[in-house]
Design an enzyme around this catalytic site. Structure first.
Site, PDB file in Angstrom:
ATOM      1  N   GLY A  91     -34.897 -28.614   1.579  1.00  0.00           N
ATOM      2  CA  GLY A  91     -34.540 -29.352   0.380  1.00  0.00           C
ATOM      3  C   GLY A  91     -35.699 -29.646  -0.554  1.00  0.00           C
ATOM      4  CE  LYS A 108     -34.974 -25.797  -8.958  1.00  0.00           C
ATOM      5  NZ  LYS A 108     -34.941 -24.751 -10.002  1.00  0.00           N
ATOM      6  CG  ASP A 159     -25.695 -19.163  -7.508  1.00  0.00           C
ATOM      7  OD1 ASP A 159     -25.486 -17.952  -7.373  1.00  0.00           O
ATOM      8  OD2 ASP A 159     -26.762 -19.709  -7.163  1.00  0.00           O
ATOM      9  NE  ARG A 194     -32.431 -27.976 -13.526  1.00  0.00           N
ATOM     10  CZ  ARG A 194     -32.125 -27.029 -12.634  1.00  0.00           C
ATOM     11  NH1 ARG A 194     -32.819 -25.905 -12.612  1.00  0.00           N
ATOM     12  NH2 ARG A 194     -31.158 -27.204 -11.771  1.00  0.00           N
ATOM     13  N   GLY A 205     -28.870 -27.598  -2.937  1.00  0.00           N
ATOM     14  CA  GLY A 205     -29.517 -27.714  -1.644  1.00  0.00           C
ATOM     15  C   GLY A 205     -30.848 -28.422  -1.690  1.00  0.00           C
ATOM     16  NE  ARG A 223     -25.685 -25.016 -10.602  1.00  0.00           N
ATOM     17  CZ  ARG A 223     -26.971 -24.740 -10.376  1.00  0.00           C
ATOM     18  NH1 ARG A 223     -27.350 -23.496 -10.278  1.00  0.00           N
ATOM     19  NH2 ARG A 223     -27.855 -25.694 -10.237  1.00  0.00           N
ATOM     20  CG  ASP A 264     -30.922 -22.739 -11.038  1.00  0.00           C
ATOM     21  OD1 ASP A 264     -31.416 -23.846 -11.327  1.00  0.00           O
ATOM     22  OD2 ASP A 264     -29.953 -22.618 -10.287  1.00  0.00           O
TER      23      ASP A 264
END
Length: 488
Positions: free
Chosen positions: A126, A113, A252, A176, A92, A183, A262
């Protein structure tokens, strides 16, 4: 060493099922600038650190430009969040820019990201904020320095773009780098939407790119599941031994390569509290520190269920049993290393348990206890409780444990390397929440000195770094009770 122009890209993921993602162009940040750059991550990409002098670097990683051979893609996946299945997940606020191929053929995902809205942003903007970008940047460096499998971060790009969270903040992007961004949730999405042929295609892709040795196994998919169970066990055992709480172990957020993934409301334990909850949104304590091993099993069960078009129940059960066995074995091994023990003994479990109970009872700093113990010679142990006066209010019970520890050491064939071994497995420096918060507050004022100092010690957390020893001190009282949210 490569420049931006000579990076070799592949876009193999985008060649999979079209339902697994959508092409998206990043949305540019206003007046972008470099906050920090990690040359150790650049080295993984074979990227010349001098690339930061290229004016395109900031433009590319702030979303203002893309390289011709990049193919930005927002991934689609789903997952179980706090135990409930959510079909409406995906990148997202992130984009897979492409896969950098090094001279050895190794593949690294390059991911942006905070790049703006995607089809999976739901009601979000976003964007990532500078605060959360700094936390993930520092956390990934901390875990890498501790030799715990993790994603990495190449750079943080700040901006003047305003975003609204609890307050008005400035947006940032995090560059990243990971061996894969796949995932558990990718497989869950294909399973629950009935795309079983595509699920098999994805499993084949994972074997081809990440576990090629499994292609010739008698049951490649069962071997793949078992391998993922093993990697997950090793990762979580490392978390538990070092005192790291992830905070949001949704499926996720679980990597198929066993990478710490994450970073949101994570935390390293200060005073030892096994039920430590680092996410103030986790009202039930589902993801408390001491629940992580069980949640790992729960997540692997959900993952195994998503693989039922490829696996039978016996194969799934075997993988889950393997996880539990490997987790216990690896955790015991890690704890023995922390105590300088080289052989296993049936008394070890009790020794570990009694120590952790002591640390809990007296609210002792987990990291500093083990680092202090790494300085105490065997002959000092029976009367060495004075070394811990700054950590314990009362050392009477500790004195008893130290005597038991000395007795256990007598079973060792050779203890000459004990202190060296312990200092190699008990960090002096961890990313404490209050240090991360101070670095954020200073960075928001344009001062990145603390980020630089933290990146230095976190890259080599077992070294002394006498010039910045203040970063290894006991945290202030206010620093032990910071609440971290998922807001980013």
């Amino acid at each position: 060493m490569k420049t931006l122009s000579t990076l070799m890209f592949a876009n193999s993921y985008s060649e999979l099922a079209t339902s697994l993602g959508m092409s998206v162009i990043p949305q540019p940040l206003d007046q972008p600038y470099l906050v920090h750059f990690n040359p150790l991550v650049a080295e993984k990409l074979e990227l010349d650190p001098a690339v930061v002098l290229d004016t395109r670097f900031i433009e590319i990683f702030s979303g203002n430009k893309i390289l011709a051979n990049m193919s930005p893609l927002a991934m689609k996946y789903s997952g179980h969040q706090f135990g409930q299945y959510n079909p409406d997940l995906g990148d997202g606020r992130g984009l897979l820019l492409g896969e950098v191929i090094t001279s050895t053929g190794k593949k690294w995902d390059l991911h942006l990201k905070g790049s703006g809205k995607t089809p999976y942003s739901r009601m979000g903007d976003g964007r990532a904020v500078l605060r959360s970008s700094i936390r993930e940047y520092l956390a990934s460096a901390a875990m890498a320095g501790l030799s715990i499998p993790t994603t990495h971060a190449l750079a943080i790009i700040g901006s003047q773009t305003s975003v609204i969270r609890e307050n008005v903040e400035t947006a940032a992007t995090l560059v990243r780098v990971a061996e894969s961004h796949l995932r558990f949730g990718h497989f869950e999405y294909l399973f629950y939407t009935g795309q079983h042929q595509e699920l098999q295609q994805l499993a084949d892709y994972v074997i081809e790119h990440h576990f090629p040795e499994l292609a010739s196994a008698p049951s490649p998919y069962a071997s793949l599941f078992k391998q993922i169970c093993q990697r997950t066990a090793a990762m979580i055992a490392a978390w538990q031994a070092v005192g790291f709480a992830h905070g949001v172990m949704n499926t996720d957020n679980m990597s198929i390569l066993g990478l710490t993934f994450d970073y949101g409301p994570f935390g390293f334990i200060d005073d030892y509290e096994p039920s430590y909850i680092c996410n103030h949104s986790d009202y039930s304590g589902r993801y408390a520190f001491d629940q992580q091993p069980a949640i790992g099993l729960w997540n692997l069960s959900a993952f195994g269920y998503a693989l039922t078009p490829l696996l039978n129940k016996t194969e799934i059960d075997d993988g889950l049993e393997h996880y539990q066995h490997q987790l216990q074995q690896q955790y015991s091994h890690n704890m023995r290393q922390k105590l300088g023990l080289t052989i296993a003994d049936e008394s070890d479990t009790q020794l570990f348990s009694e120590l952790l109970q002591l640390l809990k009872q007296y609210k002792v700093d987990y990291t500093l206890f083990f680092r202090t113990l790494s300085q105490v010679r065997i002959d000092e142990l029976p009367h060495g409780e004075h070394h811990f006066n700054a950590l314990f209010q009362c050392t009477l019970a500790l004195k008893t444990w130290l005597a038991c520890y000395q007795q256990r050491l007598q079973l060792e064939p050779d203890t000459r390397q004990r202190l060296t071994t312990m200092r190699q497995h008990n960090p002096k420096y961890i990313l404490r929440n209050y240090l991360a918060q101070q670095a954020i507050e200073e960075a928001e004022q344009g001062n990145y000195q603390l980020i630089e100092q933290l990146m230095t010690v976190l890259a080599h957390p077992f070294d002394e770094h006498e010039d910045v020893e203040k970063l290894a001190q006991l945290p202030p009282h206010w620093g032990k009770h910071l609440e971290i949210s998922c807001s980013s």
